[in-house]
Motif scaffolding. Structure first.
Motif, short mmCIF file in Angstrom:
data_model
loop_
_atom_site.label_atom_id
_atom_site.label_comp_id
_atom_site.label_asym_id
_atom_site.label_seq_id
_atom_site.Cartn_x
_atom_site.Cartn_y
_atom_site.Cartn_z
N GLN A 75 54.27 34.36 33.10
CA GLN A 75 54.44 35.82 33.12
C GLN A 75 53.34 36.49 33.94
OE1 GLN A 75 57.16 37.54 31.96
NE2 GLN A 75 56.21 39.14 33.18
N GLU A 76 52.13 36.02 33.82
CA GLU A 76 51.05 36.60 34.62
C GLU A 76 51.27 36.33 36.11
OE1 GLU A 76 48.92 38.73 33.83
OE2 GLU A 76 48.98 38.61 31.66
N TYR A 77 51.84 35.18 36.44
CA TYR A 77 52.16 34.90 37.84
C TYR A 77 53.21 35.89 38.35
CZ TYR A 77 53.76 32.68 42.08
OH TYR A 77 54.12 32.45 43.39
N ILE A 78 54.25 36.13 37.55
CA ILE A 78 55.30 37.08 37.94
C ILE A 78 54.70 38.47 38.12
CG2 ILE A 78 57.37 38.26 37.10
CD1 ILE A 78 58.12 35.49 35.79
N ASN A 79 53.86 38.89 37.18
CA ASN A 79 53.19 40.19 37.28
C ASN A 79 52.29 40.24 38.52
OD1 ASN A 79 54.40 40.93 34.89
ND2 ASN A 79 52.58 40.60 33.65
N GLN A 82 54.31 40.79 41.61
CA GLN A 82 54.71 42.19 41.70
C GLN A 82 53.55 43.04 42.21
OE1 GLN A 82 56.09 43.05 37.74
NE2 GLN A 82 58.17 42.34 38.19
N TYR A 83 52.36 42.75 41.73
CA TYR A 83 51.16 43.45 42.20
C TYR A 83 50.99 43.25 43.70
CZ TYR A 83 46.23 44.54 42.91
OH TYR A 83 45.06 45.06 43.39
N PHE A 84 51.13 41.99 44.14
CA PHE A 84 51.03 41.69 45.57
C PHE A 84 52.06 42.48 46.36
CE2 PHE A 84 49.03 37.31 44.75
CZ PHE A 84 47.77 37.76 45.09
N SER A 85 53.31 42.54 45.87
CA SER A 85 54.35 43.23 46.62
C SER A 85 54.08 44.73 46.69
CB SER A 85 55.74 42.96 46.04
OG SER A 85 55.89 43.56 44.78
N PHE A 86 53.50 45.31 45.62
CA PHE A 86 53.14 46.73 45.66
C PHE A 86 52.06 46.99 46.71
CE2 PHE A 86 54.28 47.01 40.93
CZ PHE A 86 55.58 47.39 41.22
N ASN A 87 51.24 46.01 46.96
CA ASN A 87 50.15 46.15 47.91
C ASN A 87 50.43 45.46 49.24
OD1 ASN A 87 47.89 47.55 46.39
ND2 ASN A 87 48.56 45.99 44.95
N VAL A 88 51.70 45.18 49.50
CA VAL A 88 52.16 44.55 50.74
C VAL A 88 51.34 43.29 51.04
CG1 VAL A 88 52.87 45.00 53.12
CG2 VAL A 88 52.67 46.90 51.53
N MET A 89 51.14 42.48 50.03
CA MET A 89 50.37 41.25 50.21
C MET A 89 51.19 40.03 49.81
SD MET A 89 46.87 42.73 48.45
CE MET A 89 46.27 41.14 48.06
N ASP A 90 52.49 40.20 49.61
CA ASP A 90 53.27 39.11 49.04
C ASP A 90 53.98 38.23 50.07
OD1 ASP A 90 55.04 41.12 49.74
OD2 ASP A 90 56.46 40.64 48.14
N ALA A 120 46.94 41.16 38.31
CA ALA A 120 47.68 42.39 38.00
C ALA A 120 46.98 43.19 36.91
CB ALA A 120 49.10 42.07 37.58
N ARG A 121 46.19 42.51 36.09
CA ARG A 121 45.46 43.19 35.02
C ARG A 121 43.96 43.21 35.28
NH1 ARG A 121 49.01 41.26 29.95
NH2 ARG A 121 50.93 41.98 30.86
N VAL A 122 43.54 42.61 36.36
CA VAL A 122 42.14 42.51 36.73
C VAL A 122 41.28 42.21 35.51
CG1 VAL A 122 40.30 43.57 38.07
CG2 VAL A 122 42.61 44.25 38.50
#
Length: 131
Positions: A75-79, A82-90, A120-122
């Motif tokens: 789940q943390e990997y999936i999150n 998503q974090y990467f995709s929000f920051n155009v890093m995926d 995603a949760r730093v």
């Protein structure tokens, strides 16, 4: 080893304890918990984000320093993705399941600050003294 088999509730508990000890300014307890973390991660496999078979490096400052994201469960990997995709890093990101010493040369790089757990949760940076 499969993605869904990776689970590290103990590490998450240790990280929570570090924050609690920090709030109480209990350096002795922080040191003890960091020692426990160091022992815990030594033989465990984690989900490590890679690109072209190299660890994904996330700039930490403008002076070339960086951290490498790792994940404690599926789940943390999936999150994290998503974090990467929000920051155009995926783009072109993948993962491997390995021990943290898989990329031994990272420790030799003075710009490598450590692994960030669950980006995603730093939640926590495993600095090089813990690896």
């Amino acid at each position: 080893m499969k993605l869904e088999e990776i689970k590290h509730p103990e590490l998450k508990n240790h990280i929570s304890m570090i924050y609690m000890h920090s709030e109480n300014q209990n350096q002795e307890a922080i040191d003890k918990t960091e020692s426990e973390i160091k022992e815990y991660i030594k033989d465990k496999h984690f989900i490590i984000s890679v690109e072209d078979s190299k660890p994904v490096k996330i700039p930490y400052a403008n002076n070339g320093e960086y951290i490498v994201p790792i994940f404690t469960d599926e789940q943390e990997y999936i999150n994290g993705m998503q974090y990467f995709s929000f920051n155009v890093m995926d783009e072109n990101k993948d993962y491997i399941i390995e021990k943290l010493d898989y990329f031994k040369k990272l420790k030799e790089d003075p710009n490598f600050l450590g692994y960030i757990v669950n980006i995603a949760r730093v939640s926590y940076i495993l600095n090089t003294s813990l690896i």
